[in-house]
Design an enzyme around this catalytic site. Structure first.
Site, PDB file in Angstrom:
ATOM      1  N   ARG A  73      -4.409   9.643   4.434  1.00  0.00           N
ATOM      2  CA  ARG A  73      -3.599   8.815   5.329  1.00  0.00           C
ATOM      3  C   ARG A  73      -2.359   9.546   5.831  1.00  0.00           C
ATOM      4  O   ARG A  73      -2.014   9.468   7.010  1.00  0.00           O
ATOM      5  CB  ARG A  73      -3.188   7.508   4.623  1.00  0.00           C
ATOM      6  CG  ARG A  73      -2.346   6.576   5.492  1.00  0.00           C
ATOM      7  CD  ARG A  73      -2.005   5.292   4.751  1.00  0.00           C
ATOM      8  NE  ARG A  73      -1.139   5.530   3.612  1.00  0.00           N
ATOM      9  CZ  ARG A  73       0.194   5.601   3.680  1.00  0.00           C
ATOM     10  NH1 ARG A  73       0.807   5.469   4.854  1.00  0.00           N
ATOM     11  NH2 ARG A  73       0.913   5.795   2.593  1.00  0.00           N
TER      12      ARG A  73
ATOM     13  N   SER B  53       6.790   9.040   3.739  1.00  0.00           N
ATOM     14  CA  SER B  53       5.511   9.297   4.406  1.00  0.00           C
ATOM     15  C   SER B  53       4.923   8.000   4.933  1.00  0.00           C
ATOM     16  O   SER B  53       4.656   7.077   4.160  1.00  0.00           O
ATOM     17  CB  SER B  53       4.528   9.949   3.431  1.00  0.00           C
ATOM     18  OG  SER B  53       5.024  11.198   2.996  1.00  0.00           O
TER      19      SER B  53
ATOM     20  N   CYS C 158       0.625  -2.118  -2.049  1.00  0.00           N
ATOM     21  CA  CYS C 158       0.692  -1.162  -3.164  1.00  0.00           C
ATOM     22  C   CYS C 158       0.813  -1.927  -4.483  1.00  0.00           C
ATOM     23  O   CYS C 158      -0.047  -1.830  -5.340  1.00  0.00           O
ATOM     24  CB  CYS C 158       1.857  -0.207  -2.967  1.00  0.00           C
ATOM     25  SG  CYS C 158       1.669   0.859  -1.519  1.00  0.00           S
TER      26      CYS C 158
ATOM     27  N   ARG D  68      -1.424  -0.404  -7.355  1.00  0.00           N
ATOM     28  CA  ARG D  68      -2.513   0.563  -7.196  1.00  0.00           C
ATOM     29  C   ARG D  68      -1.992   1.961  -6.922  1.00  0.00           C
ATOM     30  O   ARG D  68      -2.627   2.963  -7.258  1.00  0.00           O
ATOM     31  CB  ARG D  68      -3.451   0.140  -6.063  1.00  0.00           C
ATOM     32  CG  ARG D  68      -2.800   0.158  -4.694  1.00  0.00           C
ATOM     33  CD  ARG D  68      -3.776  -0.040  -3.544  1.00  0.00           C
ATOM     34  NE  ARG D  68      -3.059   0.007  -2.275  1.00  0.00           N
ATOM     35  CZ  ARG D  68      -2.754   1.115  -1.607  1.00  0.00           C
ATOM     36  NH1 ARG D  68      -3.117   2.305  -2.102  1.00  0.00           N
ATOM     37  NH2 ARG D  68      -2.096   1.075  -0.463  1.00  0.00           N
ATOM     38  N   SER D  69      -0.824   2.065  -6.265  1.00  0.00           N
ATOM     39  CA  SER D  69      -0.309   3.346  -5.802  1.00  0.00           C
ATOM     40  C   SER D  69       1.212   3.290  -5.778  1.00  0.00           C
ATOM     41  O   SER D  69       1.786   2.275  -5.392  1.00  0.00           O
ATOM     42  CB  SER D  69      -0.856   3.631  -4.394  1.00  0.00           C
ATOM     43  OG  SER D  69      -0.286   4.790  -3.840  1.00  0.00           O
ATOM     44  N   CYS D  70       1.848   4.389  -6.192  1.00  0.00           N
ATOM     45  CA  CYS D  70       3.311   4.389  -6.230  1.00  0.00           C
ATOM     46  C   CYS D  70       3.879   5.740  -5.830  1.00  0.00           C
ATOM     47  O   CYS D  70       3.623   6.757  -6.485  1.00  0.00           O
ATOM     48  CB  CYS D  70       3.802   4.019  -7.625  1.00  0.00           C
ATOM     49  SG  CYS D  70       5.607   3.902  -7.734  1.00  0.00           S
ATOM     50  N   ASP D  71       4.659   5.742  -4.750  1.00  0.00           N
ATOM     51  CA  ASP D  71       5.485   6.876  -4.350  1.00  0.00           C
ATOM     52  C   ASP D  71       6.693   6.841  -5.287  1.00  0.00           C
ATOM     53  O   ASP D  71       7.651   6.114  -5.054  1.00  0.00           O
ATOM     54  CB  ASP D  71       5.894   6.698  -2.884  1.00  0.00           C
ATOM     55  CG  ASP D  71       6.842   7.766  -2.368  1.00  0.00           C
ATOM     56  OD1 ASP D  71       7.494   8.429  -3.192  1.00  0.00           O
ATOM     57  OD2 ASP D  71       6.953   7.916  -1.140  1.00  0.00           O
TER      58      ASP D  71
ATOM     59  N   HIS E  43       2.572   9.100  -8.053  1.00  0.00           N
ATOM     60  CA  HIS E  43       2.585  10.422  -7.429  1.00  0.00           C
ATOM     61  C   HIS E  43       3.943  10.792  -6.838  1.00  0.00           C
ATOM     62  O   HIS E  43       4.778   9.930  -6.560  1.00  0.00           O
ATOM     63  CB  HIS E  43       1.510  10.509  -6.340  1.00  0.00           C
ATOM     64  CG  HIS E  43       1.567   9.387  -5.352  1.00  0.00           C
ATOM     65  ND1 HIS E  43       0.809   8.230  -5.488  1.00  0.00           N
ATOM     66  CD2 HIS E  43       2.295   9.218  -4.214  1.00  0.00           C
ATOM     67  CE1 HIS E  43       1.060   7.418  -4.483  1.00  0.00           C
ATOM     68  NE2 HIS E  43       1.970   7.997  -3.691  1.00  0.00           N
ATOM     69  N   ILE E  44       4.110  12.094  -6.656  1.00  0.00           N
ATOM     70  CA  ILE E  44       5.258  12.667  -5.964  1.00  0.00           C
ATOM     71  C   ILE E  44       4.705  13.510  -4.824  1.00  0.00           C
ATOM     72  O   ILE E  44       3.883  14.406  -5.049  1.00  0.00           O
ATOM     73  CB  ILE E  44       6.101  13.552  -6.910  1.00  0.00           C
ATOM     74  CG1 ILE E  44       6.674  12.718  -8.068  1.00  0.00           C
ATOM     75  CG2 ILE E  44       7.226  14.248  -6.142  1.00  0.00           C
ATOM     76  CD1 ILE E  44       7.351  13.556  -9.141  1.00  0.00           C
TER      77      ILE E  44
END
Length: 283
Positions: free
Chosen positions: A22, A282, A160, A180-183, A221-222
């Site tokens: 993405r 992002s 997220c 589900r997802s983490c910046d 994630h980073i």
């Protein structure tokens, strides 16, 4: 604060590089992280190794609880967190479902407050939960979900942090939130605040005592363009003691949250922090 820094260090030291389709960027990634916030003890999980804009985080969760689907409404509450995804996401800009400037589509609170039923009706999941908890009822399925795969194409972004499961033990309320997802550099400091505030404010308006909030992150994630700032700046700083959060005790119902609550109804005491860090975002 320690569990936040431990996760950041874990990603830096043990993470694996994954390409993200993405965003077109690589992320240093770990799978599964579990954080716990003891709301009963007032352990407000606010990042101190950089300045955290906590009012913006609270404004966003209040916007979700109101079912907002427009970035302008979030701005009016005090946060610009949806400006980019609503107005700069190329896929969304070209979507036939986008209604115009600032439209977010069917995501987060717009789903949770108006969840589509197969028969064509809708369920207000949040109101259903508040009504049950206020009566002391826990049906073991008091779940506020923002996740609807059939509506992903009708939103600027998939949720997220997508599920919030409330549980009662006696008169103590607990919360399990799943993401589900983490910046981690940008998003996690907001998400920690939001999980804490969600349990605290729902306990307050349902007349329950807040217990612990459990926050599960699946993909933490980073981004590659954030790594240097995290590794060489933020993780070199010593954390300060956690502050405390005060919520206006006059907030007593879901209607109050929907109609008059502002960021002036939330107060932080004892917040010491290091200089801000401008992490890249992002879209």
């Amino acid at each position: 604060m320690k569990q936040y820094l431990d996760l950041c260090n874990r990603i830096v030291n043990e993470g694996e590089w994954v390409s993200n389709e993405r965003t077109g960027k690589r992320c240093l990634t770990v799978i599964n992280a579990d954080l716990t916030y003891d709301v009963s003890k007032g352990e407000f999980p606010l990042v101190t190794t950089r300045k955290s804009y906590w009012k913006s985080a609270i404004a966003e969760i209040i916007g979700y609880l109101r079912g907002y689907d427009n970035a302008a409404d979030f701005r009016a509450l005090g946060t610009k967190t949806w400006d980019a995804n609503a107005n700069e996401n190329e896929v969304w800009l070209n979507s036939p479902y986008r209604k115009g400037e600032d439209d977010m589509g069917l995501c987060y609170g717009a789903i949770g407050r108006n969840f589509p039923k197969p028969d064509g009706g809708h369920i207000d999941l949040l109101k259903q939960i508040i009504d049950d908890l206020s009566r002391g009822v826990d049906n073991r399925g008091e779940i506020l979900t923002f996740y609807h795969p059939g509506a992903f194409h009708m939103a600027c972004l998939r949720p997220c942090m997508y599920s919030h499961h409330f549980s009662l033990l006696g008169d103590t309320l607990y919360l399990n939130s799943t993401q589900r997802s983490c910046d981690v550099p940008l998003g996690l400091n907001f998400n920690m605040v939001q999980v804490y505030v969600l349990l605290a404010i729902v306990a307050q308006i349902t007349g329950k005592k807040p217990g612990k909030a459990f926050h599960k992150i699946v993909n933490a994630h980073i981004y590659e363009d954030q790594l240097e700032l995290m590794r060489d700046v933020q993780l070199k700083r010593e954390p300060y003691p956690l502050p405390t959060l005060k919520i206006n005790p006059e907030i007593k119902s879901l209607k109050d949250i929907e109609t008059w609550v502002t960021m002036d109804d939330f107060e932080i005491e004892g917040y010491q922090f290091h200089e801000p860090i401008a992490y890249p975002f992002s879209v």
